[in-house]
Write a protein that holds these residues in place. Structure first.
Motif, mmCIF file in Angstrom:
data_model
loop_
_atom_site.group_PDB
_atom_site.id
_atom_site.type_symbol
_atom_site.label_atom_id
_atom_site.label_comp_id
_atom_site.label_asym_id
_atom_site.label_seq_id
_atom_site.Cartn_x
_atom_site.Cartn_y
_atom_site.Cartn_z
ATOM 1 N N LYS A 135 0.846 -1.193 -0.140
ATOM 2 C CA LYS A 135 -0.073 -0.015 -0.039
ATOM 3 C C LYS A 135 0.873 1.160 0.095
ATOM 4 C CE LYS A 135 -4.181 -2.109 1.044
ATOM 5 N NZ LYS A 135 -4.154 -2.634 2.212
ATOM 6 N N ILE A 136 2.164 1.163 -0.085
ATOM 7 C CA ILE A 136 2.981 2.354 -0.036
ATOM 8 C C ILE A 136 2.598 3.268 -0.900
ATOM 9 C CG2 ILE A 136 5.207 1.156 0.611
ATOM 10 C CD1 ILE A 136 5.978 1.497 -2.490
ATOM 11 N N LYS A 137 2.825 4.745 -0.506
ATOM 12 C CA LYS A 137 2.263 5.883 -1.295
ATOM 13 C C LYS A 137 3.322 6.505 -1.926
ATOM 14 C CE LYS A 137 -1.667 6.247 1.986
ATOM 15 N NZ LYS A 137 -1.664 6.341 3.349
ATOM 16 N N THR A 138 4.245 6.303 -1.959
ATOM 17 C CA THR A 138 5.366 7.066 -2.551
ATOM 18 C C THR A 138 5.430 6.806 -3.891
ATOM 19 O OG1 THR A 138 6.841 7.169 -0.766
ATOM 20 C CG2 THR A 138 8.133 7.516 -2.579
ATOM 21 N N THR A 139 5.354 7.772 -4.731
ATOM 22 C CA THR A 139 5.291 7.408 -6.329
ATOM 23 C C THR A 139 6.423 7.742 -7.012
ATOM 24 O OG1 THR A 139 4.198 9.427 -6.634
ATOM 25 C CG2 THR A 139 2.446 7.716 -6.241
ATOM 26 N N ALA A 140 6.625 7.098 -8.116
ATOM 27 C CA ALA A 140 7.693 7.510 -9.248
ATOM 28 C C ALA A 140 7.002 7.559 -10.476
ATOM 29 C CB ALA A 140 8.700 6.496 -9.162
ATOM 30 N N VAL A 141 6.847 8.672 -11.110
ATOM 31 C CA VAL A 141 6.242 9.094 -12.366
ATOM 32 C C VAL A 141 7.234 9.283 -13.258
ATOM 33 C CG1 VAL A 141 4.462 10.492 -13.480
ATOM 34 C CG2 VAL A 141 4.176 9.707 -11.103
ATOM 35 N N ARG A 142 7.092 8.583 -14.520
ATOM 36 C CA ARG A 142 8.037 8.829 -15.658
ATOM 37 C C ARG A 142 7.741 9.918 -16.350
ATOM 38 N NH1 ARG A 142 12.121 4.811 -18.607
ATOM 39 N NH2 ARG A 142 12.885 6.388 -19.923
ATOM 40 N N VAL A 148 10.016 11.167 -11.513
ATOM 41 C CA VAL A 148 9.801 12.042 -10.449
ATOM 42 C C VAL A 148 9.124 11.546 -9.128
ATOM 43 C CG1 VAL A 148 8.734 14.389 -9.949
ATOM 44 C CG2 VAL A 148 9.476 13.849 -12.283
ATOM 45 N N ILE A 149 10.017 11.683 -8.020
ATOM 46 C CA ILE A 149 9.548 11.015 -6.924
ATOM 47 C C ILE A 149 8.728 12.045 -6.047
ATOM 48 C CG2 ILE A 149 10.417 9.439 -5.036
ATOM 49 C CD1 ILE A 149 11.304 8.373 -7.495
ATOM 50 N N ASN A 150 7.680 11.353 -5.404
ATOM 51 C CA ASN A 150 6.839 12.087 -4.273
ATOM 52 C C ASN A 150 6.353 11.412 -3.369
ATOM 53 O OD1 ASN A 150 6.482 15.226 -4.934
ATOM 54 N ND2 ASN A 150 6.106 14.329 -6.795
ATOM 55 N N GLY A 151 6.597 11.678 -1.954
ATOM 56 C CA GLY A 151 5.977 10.699 -1.043
ATOM 57 C C GLY A 151 6.937 10.873 0.481
ATOM 58 N N GLN A 152 6.805 9.907 1.097
ATOM 59 C CA GLN A 152 7.435 10.051 2.348
ATOM 60 C C GLN A 152 8.012 8.487 2.869
ATOM 61 O OE1 GLN A 152 4.913 12.081 5.169
ATOM 62 N NE2 GLN A 152 6.414 11.491 7.045
ATOM 63 N N LYS A 153 8.980 8.435 3.528
ATOM 64 C CA LYS A 153 9.499 7.106 4.209
ATOM 65 C C LYS A 153 9.908 7.401 5.762
ATOM 66 C CE LYS A 153 9.542 4.570 0.342
ATOM 67 N NZ LYS A 153 8.730 3.443 0.139
ATOM 68 N N ASN A 219 9.134 16.274 -5.467
ATOM 69 C CA ASN A 219 9.446 16.192 -6.755
ATOM 70 C C ASN A 219 10.926 16.049 -7.091
ATOM 71 O OD1 ASN A 219 6.859 16.792 -8.148
ATOM 72 N ND2 ASN A 219 7.171 19.056 -7.289
ATOM 73 N N LEU A 220 11.523 14.846 -6.523
ATOM 74 C CA LEU A 220 12.796 14.534 -6.691
ATOM 75 C C LEU A 220 13.012 14.156 -7.876
ATOM 76 C CD1 LEU A 220 15.708 13.883 -5.822
ATOM 77 C CD2 LEU A 220 14.939 11.538 -4.846
ATOM 78 N N GLU A 221 14.001 14.435 -8.813
ATOM 79 C CA GLU A 221 14.129 13.996 -10.137
ATOM 80 C C GLU A 221 15.275 12.958 -10.182
ATOM 81 O OE1 GLU A 221 14.303 16.952 -13.361
ATOM 82 O OE2 GLU A 221 12.382 17.935 -12.480
ATOM 83 N N LEU A 222 14.962 11.645 -10.880
ATOM 84 C CA LEU A 222 15.859 10.703 -10.453
ATOM 85 C C LEU A 222 16.137 10.318 -12.417
ATOM 86 C CD1 LEU A 222 14.760 8.123 -8.188
ATOM 87 C CD2 LEU A 222 16.670 9.790 -7.922
ATOM 88 N N PRO A 223 17.267 10.062 -12.875
ATOM 89 C CA PRO A 223 17.580 9.709 -14.175
ATOM 90 C C PRO A 223 16.905 8.505 -14.454
ATOM 91 C CG PRO A 223 19.592 9.878 -12.999
ATOM 92 C CD PRO A 223 18.487 10.515 -11.921
#
Ligand code: FAD
Length: 387
Positions: A135-142, A148-153, A219-223
């Motif tokens: 059910k994790i809510k952290t998302t990675a959108v291409r 682009v990463i948004n969420g919390q750990k 909005n962390l951007e990862l290659p």
């Protein structure tokens, strides 16, 4: 199957013990009091090659098996140290080794083996979902060439002493996947670039000197090249590494257990009250003897898990049972040791209270005892799934 006294394992034990002799009880006590990080110890373990034991020789490691790796971590704890400060490197390496591309492996593994880079962190747990990982809510959108990463750990260990982190995030929303375990992916995050550029880190003070943090992704951007393996298969990749991780945790607990039993026995032999050593009383002897028996039994299950894993068999049942037995045994041993020491068990200079706190963690993290019991009930006893 390996036994305690096979020549190769004995040589590893002696090597690790010799290194640990340089980092005695006063070293660990001071680190704990200052809530510091054992930099010198971690460097010595890296330089000696112990942390790269399972990295294949082709990538600069020693290419050893799980049995050998488990002995390394066991000995650190049996010598009074805390392998919680270094074990992440061993656990997290599995994910990269098994699922990374050849290019990722060639780029990262030799640097991890030499100590140029540290992969001590893995970000899975989230504050609102806990053990219910799917059910994790952290998302990675291409978006083009980036994710682009948004969420919390939460509770993410050793961020301040790691260059890289394995991150689990959802790439396909839950309603759009057939099975809830699908649609999550893992990424290799370069913390040196991410922190301050979309990733904020907030330390969590806690009862063990175990560096843990809350992470906020904005909005962390990862290659796109940070993706490990195929998109959507991340949860399976994380599960893949768990049998090795559980077996290594079991070995760490066995090391703790041996330390407690030895420490309690020595004190019970020496401490004289009512004109005789306290260890002459069965009320003092029996809990120590019981702890010893339980540690030895857990150890047998740990060797079974190692043998299965190293020969390519499914080690799921043994690894889970070894972790359960060892975490329970080390906790019983910790209790017996503290009780044997009476008031002195609470004095920091005896190190019992520190190890007591450290070993308690393994009933909760990285997997809680209840979740192991539910694994056994469901997968070994064919009882209905409870969640
Ligand atoms: C010092 C420390 C370091 C950590 N390091 C990391 C890290 O580096 N990376 C990372 O991703 N996570 C890390 N964790 C998180 C750790 O893995 C979790 O704390 C653990 O998995 C439990 O999750 P939770 O705390 O959310 O508990 P919850 O899921 O909220 O569970 C609370 C309690 O309820 C029980 N419970 C929940 N559901 C059930 C059920 N269905 N049946 C029976 N019992 C149930 C659990 O067993 C537990 O005892 C760390 C935690 C600590 C304390």
């Amino acid at each position: 199957m390996h036994t305690y006294d096979s020549d190769d394992l004995t040589a590893i034990r002696e090597g690790v013990r010799a290194l640990c002799a340089e980092f005695d009880a006063s070293y660990w006590r001071k680190i704990d009091e200052e809530k510091g990080f054992p930099e010198a110890f971690v460097k010595a373990m890296t330089d000696a090659g112990w942390l790269s034991a399972m990295i294949p020789e082709a990538y600069g490691g020693s290419g050893l098996g799980l049995a050998e790796a488990s002995v390394i971590l066991e000995e650190v704890n049996a010598c009074g140290g805390n392998s919680g400060t270094v074990h992440g490197q061993m656990y997290n390496m599995f994910t990269l080794l098994r699922h990374g591309s050849e290019e990722q492996k060639r780029h990262y593994l030799p640097k991890l083996a030499s100590g140029e880079l540290r992969l001590q962190s893995m970000g899975v747990t989230e504050p609102t979902t806990g053990t219910d990982t799917t059910k994790i809510k952290t998302t990675a959108v291409r978006q083009g060439d980036t994710y682009v990463i948004n969420g919390q750990k939460v509770w993410i260990s050793r961020i301040q002493h790691s260059d890289l982190m394995i991150l689990l995030a959802r790439t396909t929303p839950l309603p759009e996947v057939k099975k809830k375990s699908e649609g999550m992916s893992i990424f290799l995050v370069d913390l040196r670039e991410a922190i301050g550029n979309g990733l904020t880190v907030q330390p969590i003070a806690n009862m063990v000197n175990h560096e843990t943090n809350e992470l906020f992704f904005d909005n962390l951007e990862l290659p796109a090249s940070s993706l490990i393996g195929e998109e959507g298969k991340g949860f399976r990749y994380i599960l893949d590494g768990l049998n090795a991780e559980r077996t290594l945790i079991a070995a760490e607990c066995i090391g703790d257990g041996r330390w407690f039993v030895e420490k309690a026995s020595a004190y019970a032999r020496d401490r004289v009250v009512f004109g005789r050593p306290i260890g002459q009383n069965q009320g003092v002897q029996f809990p120590i003897a019981e702890a010893h028996i339980e540690i030895e039994a857990a150890d047998l299950m740990r060797w079974r898990a190692c043998a299965e894993y190293d020969s390519g068999q499914n080690a799921g049942a043994s690894a889970n049972m070894a972790k359960y037995l060892a975490a329970k045994a080390s906790w019983e041993a910790a209790n017996a040791c503290l009780q044997t020491h009476g008031g002195f068990g609470f004095a920091c200079e005896y190190d019992v209270e520190r190890k007591f706190r450290e070993t308690r963690l393994y009933q909760v993290a990285p997997i809680s005892t209840n979740l192991i019991l539910s694994y056994v009930a469901e997968h070994l006893l064919e009882l209905p799934r409870s969640f």
